[in-house]
Every structure is written in C-alpha cells, then in structure tokens.
Design a protein around this motif. Structure first.
Motif, PDB file in Angstrom:
ATOM      1  N   LEU A 241       0.875  -1.175   0.018  1.00 45.97           N
ATOM      2  CA  LEU A 241      -0.028   0.197   0.029  1.00 45.97           C
ATOM      3  C   LEU A 241       0.869   1.121  -0.048  1.00 45.97           C
ATOM      4  CD1 LEU A 241      -2.978   1.593   0.394  1.00 45.97           C
ATOM      5  CD2 LEU A 241      -2.332   1.249   2.838  1.00 45.97           C
ATOM      6  N   ALA A 242       1.786   1.476   0.789  1.00 44.59           N
ATOM      7  CA  ALA A 242       2.840   2.487   1.050  1.00 44.59           C
ATOM      8  C   ALA A 242       3.774   2.690  -0.357  1.00 44.59           C
ATOM      9  CB  ALA A 242       3.754   2.392   2.158  1.00 44.59           C
ATOM     10  N   PHE A 243       4.029   1.676  -0.984  1.00 47.42           N
ATOM     11  CA  PHE A 243       4.912   1.337  -1.996  1.00 47.42           C
ATOM     12  C   PHE A 243       4.214   2.322  -3.306  1.00 47.42           C
ATOM     13  CE2 PHE A 243       5.249  -0.571  -6.280  1.00 47.42           C
ATOM     14  CZ  PHE A 243       6.634  -0.058  -6.609  1.00 47.42           C
ATOM     15  N   VAL A 307      -2.139   5.632   7.628  1.00 41.79           N
ATOM     16  CA  VAL A 307      -1.162   6.188   8.233  1.00 41.79           C
ATOM     17  C   VAL A 307      -0.317   5.039   8.953  1.00 41.79           C
ATOM     18  CG1 VAL A 307      -1.157   7.775  10.470  1.00 41.79           C
ATOM     19  CG2 VAL A 307      -2.697   8.212   8.589  1.00 41.79           C
ATOM     20  N   ALA A 308      -0.835   4.071   9.415  1.00 41.50           N
ATOM     21  CA  ALA A 308      -0.109   3.208  10.229  1.00 41.50           C
ATOM     22  C   ALA A 308       0.846   2.635   9.050  1.00 41.50           C
ATOM     23  CB  ALA A 308      -0.887   2.178  10.905  1.00 41.50           C
ATOM     24  N   ALA A 309       0.506   2.571   7.901  1.00 35.60           N
ATOM     25  CA  ALA A 309       1.640   1.723   6.896  1.00 35.60           C
ATOM     26  C   ALA A 309       2.691   2.847   6.767  1.00 35.60           C
ATOM     27  CB  ALA A 309       0.864   1.581   5.500  1.00 35.60           C
ATOM     28  N   GLY A 310       2.338   4.337   7.122  1.00 33.39           N
ATOM     29  CA  GLY A 310       3.653   5.045   7.091  1.00 33.39           C
ATOM     30  C   GLY A 310       3.284   6.166   6.122  1.00 33.39           C
ATOM     31  N   VAL A 314      -1.526  13.877   5.959  1.00 34.99           N
ATOM     32  CA  VAL A 314      -2.124  14.832   5.015  1.00 34.99           C
ATOM     33  C   VAL A 314      -2.494  14.119   3.841  1.00 34.99           C
ATOM     34  CG1 VAL A 314      -1.649  16.791   3.708  1.00 34.99           C
ATOM     35  CG2 VAL A 314      -1.272  16.911   6.025  1.00 34.99           C
ATOM     36  N   ASP A 315      -1.359  13.317   3.434  1.00 35.43           N
ATOM     37  CA  ASP A 315      -1.610  12.750   2.255  1.00 35.43           C
ATOM     38  C   ASP A 315      -2.550  11.438   2.398  1.00 35.43           C
ATOM     39  OD1 ASP A 315       0.601  13.929   1.299  1.00 35.43           O
ATOM     40  OD2 ASP A 315       1.917  12.221   1.282  1.00 35.43           O
TER      41      ASP A 315
END
Length: 364
Positions: A241-243, A307-310, A314-315
């Motif tokens: 997800l973060a990637f 958010v927990a994924a980093g 805001v994003d």
C-alpha cells in the motif's frame, strides 16, 4: 455559527485551530494552539463500495441501498458511489432506475458498474456466468436512462470492443476504470490512451507484474491514471500500500473500501452476485474456491491503516477525500476542509478513531 476545534487536516498542512461553520458550509479556519489533540479530516469519498451493515447495493434494491449508505455515513463516508458487480443487463438497468432518486437527493453520488465487461481469467469474486464482452448498446442505454447517475464503469481493456467502450464512457462523463484484467503492459496503456482515468483496486484482479512483461499493474502505475487501493491489510500488505501510494503520490491514489454487506456484521455466510461468501475474522472469501470477495472495511479504518503503513496524515486524507472528490468533479463543493466548501467532516481521536461525523454541517 458552529465551532469545531482540533488539529485541522487541510490538503497542504495540519493546522491547530477552529473550523467555523455557517450552516452547511465551512466559513473559516481560525488558527489556535490551545485546541487539544482531536484530528479533523474531510468527510470521506468512497468510489468503490458494494454495501455494509447487512445491506447491499448489488441487488439494485432502493431500500437496501439507502441503508447501506446510511451505515457508511456513520463511519464518515459523506459521499459515495454504489458499486454493483457483474450482473445480467436487466438487473443493471433496474438498478439505475431504483438508485436514481438516491442520486437526486444526494444520498449517493452515483453508480459504479464493476463489470460485467471483465476478464474471466482475472474475475476474482465476480460471477463468471455474467461476464461478457463490452456491449455498446447496453452502455448507451444505461447512460441514457441514468441521466448522469452512472458515474463509473470498470472494463478490462484487452476485451473485444473495450477501447471503443472506454472512449464512449469518457466522452459522456463516465469514469472509465481499468480492472479485473489480464491485459499486457501495452494493452493497459491503450486503455489509458482511449480515456480510462481510474484503476480498479490496483493489484487485485490483475495479472501480477513480471520483469519481462510488466502487465497492468506497472502499466497503470507508470501512467497518469488514479489508482484505487483497498487499505484493509488483507487485499494489500501495508508495505505494498505504501509503495503504491508513494509511487503515484496522493493526487493519483484513492483509498476505497470495496466493502460488502457483511461489513459491520458478524462472521457468517453472505451472498455476492449470486455466489456464496463466507466471512471469518473480517476476511470475505467465496465459498467454492476461497477467492477474496470484497472487504469488511470502512473508510475511517482505511485512513487509520494508511497512516499506520507510514503515509503522512495529510496525504492519507487527500487520498480518502480530496482526490476522489476531484475525480467525481465535486472539488468545488466538497472533499477538503476549506472555506466555502460543504461542511463534511470527521472528528477523530488522537489515535484516529472516529468520534463525530458531520455532513453539510449537521452532526449524525
């Protein structure tokens, strides 16, 4: 004048202060350091949801759709599309007529047809009995009777007639989405060139990437398309997800639920598109083959997982509200905490747990 205090998440920054509401609209943001740790984000905009709270959009029932929308509204989704799955044309047509009043009164922002013009190889939990090549007569009829209610349609770009369908959708104000596809990299880019602007739940229901044939995932990430991401930590690993979100940036990624009627309900047996689904420990799978069948996610949890994924808050808020509102052509009305926009907002605790939801300035 109503005042809501906390850390206000705008598209560009987090501002400690007060939101001043004048009726249905945001009147002002007043900075103030002494407001506590509550977090205020825009009301969520979900482009892809099949139901929730024991109610489904997929049968075309007016009452079920109204209740499903109300369930997700309580979880902060103030704007949403009703997503159907692959179905006979008669059901698609009747659903448009049934949901039209809910679009007219603002309960729904429109209808998303996820199918039936999808790849059988990558159908996932879609019912293969209803899959078929794109039909221009069906598409034209749905758009005509919908009078603006049909807002998105997912199409596999490699199918015969798919590029013509994508172009027609784009020309008539319907978001053309690429999904449930076994397309090559080049076929994917052809779909984008024809007018597709959305990737339906990136990675899921798609040929996996390979370094000698990147396929649809890399084709979509390398394009200008906006990518849906199911942030339930089941469809996508948090690292993936973060990637993906960092690869696209928050203006090319949206958080979605892909939720089904089992969302908010006990584990058990449910139905999706005529197929039995078993839900156990939040995971929905087809009974006959174990394929993941939608989610039991709500948008407040999706934001917290992102958010927990980093991802920066805001994003994540832009991905949950601002970017999907822009896709729907609603950014002049909603999707951000800015003066002059509709007062759709969610107040969260410091750990991003939902506390209060307001739609058009009215608390639920």
């Amino acid at each position: 004048m109503t005042r809501i205090s906390g850390r206000i998440v705008t598209p560009d920054a987090i501002i400690p202060g007060h939101l001043e509401l004048d009726g249905e609209l945001i009147a002002a943001i007043v900075p103030d350091d002494g407001v506590g740790d509550d977090v205020i984000v825009p009301g969520f905009v979900d482009l892809h949801c099949h139901g929730g709270g024991g109610h489904t959009f997929t049968t075309g029932s007016f009452l079920a759709a109204k209740e499903a929308a109300a369930f997700h509204l309580r979880h902060g989704t103030t704007t949403m599309l009703a997503s159907l799955v692959s179905s006979p044309f008669e059901l698609m047509r009747s659903a448009v007529s049934a949901f039209q009043p809910l679009v007219d009164d603002g309960t729904l922002a429109g209808i998303h047809f996820e199918g039936p013009y999808l790849s059988e190889v990558r159908c996932g939990a879609q019912n293969p009995a209803h899959l078929r090549d794109p039909s221009m007569s069906e598409i034209k009829d749905l758009i005509k009777i919908g009078e603006g209610a049909v807002r998105m349609m997912t199409v596999a770009p490699e199918l015969p007639g798919a590029l013509e369908a994508i172009s027609y959708l784009a020309e008539h104000g319907v978001l053309a989405a690429v999904g449930h596809t076994d397309a090559t990299y080049d076929q994917t880019h052809a779909g984008v060139a024809a007018g597709a602007t959305v990737a339906t739940h990136l990675f899921n229901g798609m040929r996996p990437p390979h370094h000698r044939e990147p396929g649809p995932v890399v084709g979509l990430l390398s394009s200008t398309i906006v990518c849906e991401l199911i942030a339930d930590n089941i469809h996508l690993h948090p690292g993936m997800l973060a990637f993906a979100a960092r690869s696209t940036g928050p203006d090319r990624a949206v958080l979605i639920t892909d939720a089904m009627d089992a969302t908010g309900m006990p584990d058990g047996r449910y139905e999706l598109g005529g197929q039995e689904v078993v839900v156990a420990d939040r995971v929905a799978r087809l009974a006959h083959n174990g394929s993941i069948a939608g989610s039991t996610l709500t948008m407040d949890v999706a934001l917290r997982n992102a958010v927990a994924a980093g991802l920066p808050l805001v994003d994540a808020a832009r991905m949950a509200s601002t970017t999907p509102a822009r896709l729907l052509g609603l950014s002049d009305r909603l999707g951000a905490l800015q003066p002059g926009l509709r007062a759709d907002l969610v107040v969260l605790t410091p750990d991003l747990t939902r506390r209060t939801v307001l739609r058009a300035g009215e608390a639920l």
